[in-house]
Design an enzyme around this catalytic site. Structure first.
Site, PDB file in Angstrom:
ATOM      1  N   GLY A   1      -1.821   3.788  32.943  1.00  0.00           N
ATOM      2  CA  GLY A   1      -0.986   3.542  33.922  1.00  0.00           C
ATOM      3  C   GLY A   1      -1.884   3.335  35.178  1.00  0.00           C
ATOM      4  O   GLY A   1      -1.467   2.432  36.303  1.00  0.00           O
TER       5      GLY A   1
ATOM      6  N   LEU B   1       0.003   7.559  33.242  1.00  0.00           N
ATOM      7  CA  LEU B   1       1.596   8.256  33.166  1.00  0.00           C
ATOM      8  C   LEU B   1       1.213   9.826  32.814  1.00  0.00           C
ATOM      9  O   LEU B   1       0.560  10.087  31.756  1.00  0.00           O
ATOM     10  CB  LEU B   1       2.240   7.767  32.077  1.00  0.00           C
ATOM     11  CG  LEU B   1       2.575   6.222  32.284  1.00  0.00           C
ATOM     12  CD1 LEU B   1       3.517   5.437  31.269  1.00  0.00           C
ATOM     13  CD2 LEU B   1       3.091   5.859  33.657  1.00  0.00           C
TER      14      LEU B   1
ATOM     15  N   ASN C   1      -5.510   1.982  27.571  1.00  0.00           N
ATOM     16  CA  ASN C   1      -5.993   2.508  26.531  1.00  0.00           C
ATOM     17  C   ASN C   1      -4.875   3.371  25.655  1.00  0.00           C
ATOM     18  O   ASN C   1      -5.081   4.162  24.856  1.00  0.00           O
ATOM     19  CB  ASN C   1      -7.300   3.709  26.694  1.00  0.00           C
ATOM     20  CG  ASN C   1      -6.383   4.675  27.652  1.00  0.00           C
ATOM     21  OD1 ASN C   1      -5.802   4.409  28.454  1.00  0.00           O
ATOM     22  ND2 ASN C   1      -7.024   6.013  27.561  1.00  0.00           N
ATOM     23  N   GLU C   2      -3.585   2.826  25.885  1.00  0.00           N
ATOM     24  CA  GLU C   2      -2.560   3.500  25.179  1.00  0.00           C
ATOM     25  C   GLU C   2      -2.630   3.505  23.618  1.00  0.00           C
ATOM     26  O   GLU C   2      -2.294   4.537  23.119  1.00  0.00           O
ATOM     27  CB  GLU C   2      -1.364   2.369  25.486  1.00  0.00           C
ATOM     28  CG  GLU C   2      -0.724   2.766  26.834  1.00  0.00           C
ATOM     29  CD  GLU C   2      -1.326   2.025  27.746  1.00  0.00           C
ATOM     30  OE1 GLU C   2      -0.978   2.251  29.058  1.00  0.00           O
ATOM     31  OE2 GLU C   2      -2.501   1.476  27.677  1.00  0.00           O
TER      32      GLU C   2
END
Length: 279
Positions: free
Chosen positions: A131, A86, A155-156
């Site tokens: 994303g 993202l 890996n957010e």
């Protein structure tokens, strides 16, 4: 509008390839094989911006509506990166309306790709965090370049962001509860060999053989009658798709209220500054 391939010299068969190119995605359709190739070409890192996501959905819809097209290979035209995920700039210092519009586009991309009637094959020829990993996970099959420098994962958590429930569901469906739980909590990015070990990707191939392998895998999947494969896919994925459709507005509200928090904006800004320094 589809662009037609140029006529070839007499004596050679007519080129059976059609292409349509947008700013950020190049699409080629091979009519004889029924396979399209969708190449991300949004430098520097194919980040999923609002414009990119809109183009992605339009391209996918065109292919779905093309009777000649039965499968799509999704890959990158940019060396060493599949997609960085993202676009952080879409989530920083914007209005609530913008966050909502952006998140709706992210949802739409997943809903279309995850429910696609076509055979979807991710050819991961570079790193694919967050994303970017979701795009790959949403495909039917994943081939990754055999390069330990390339990593993939959701890996957010490393950015202080929580992967939404449908990211999590997609991940669990691929790798199982335990690997998904540990990976999501730690925000792990796995080098290609580990990604294969944990089942995030289906196989590793030397970079120069990716295309050859993609052609072979696609032929294997397309050897089956479409309807049987499509109905099976729909049956396997329906629960997850229905869950997001039923909670779509609630999910948008959760995202907008989360991302607009001062603490989250601060950590996103810090992350962007860190990226600038790395350049």
């Amino acid at each position: 509008v589809w662009g037609r391939a140029a006529r070839q010299p007499p004596g050679l068969p007519l080129a059976s390839c059609r292409a349509f190119s947008n700013k950020k995605i190049q699409v080629d359709v091979n009519e004889s094989s029924g396979v399209a190739t969708m190449k991300f070409k949004s430098p520097p890192v194919n980040s999923l911006s609002l414009d990119f996501l809109t183009e992605f959905c339009i391209s996918l819809e065109k292919l779905e509506n093309d009777r000649a097209c039965r499968g799509v290979v999704i890959t990158s035209a940019i060396p060493k990166i599949f997609s960085s995920g993202l676009d952080i700039t879409e989530m920083c210092g914007k209005s609530m309306e913008h966050y909502a519009e952006f998140w709706r586009a992210v949802q739409e991309m997943w809903l279309r790709l995850y429910s696609s009637n076509m055979v979807t094959l991710a050819v991961i020829n570079g790193s694919s965090p967050a994303g970017g990993c979701l795009v790959a996970l949403s495909c039917d099959y994943r081939i990754m370049a055999e390069n330990p420098k390339y990593t993939i994962g959701l890996n957010e958590a490393q950015l202080g962001i929580v992967a939404p429930f449908w990211f999590k569901d997609t991940f669990v469906n691929v790798v199982g509860q335990r690997v998904a739980e540990r990976s999501l909590q730690l925000g792990s990015l796995y080098p290609a060999p580990e990604a294969l070990k944990f089942g995030i990707v289906d196989e590793l191939v030397p970079e120069e053989k990716l295309q050859e392998k993609a052609t072979a895998v696609m032929a294997q999947w397309l050897a089956l009658p479409d309807h049987a494969r499509q109905i099976t896919k729909s049956m396997m994925r329906k629960t997850l798709l229905d869950r997001l459709v039923a909670h779509r507005e609630e999910d948008i509200k959760n995202f907008t209220s989360f991302v607009s928090k001062e603490s989250i904006q601060k950590s996103l800004h810090m992350y962007m500054e860190m990226l600038k320094k790395k350049k």
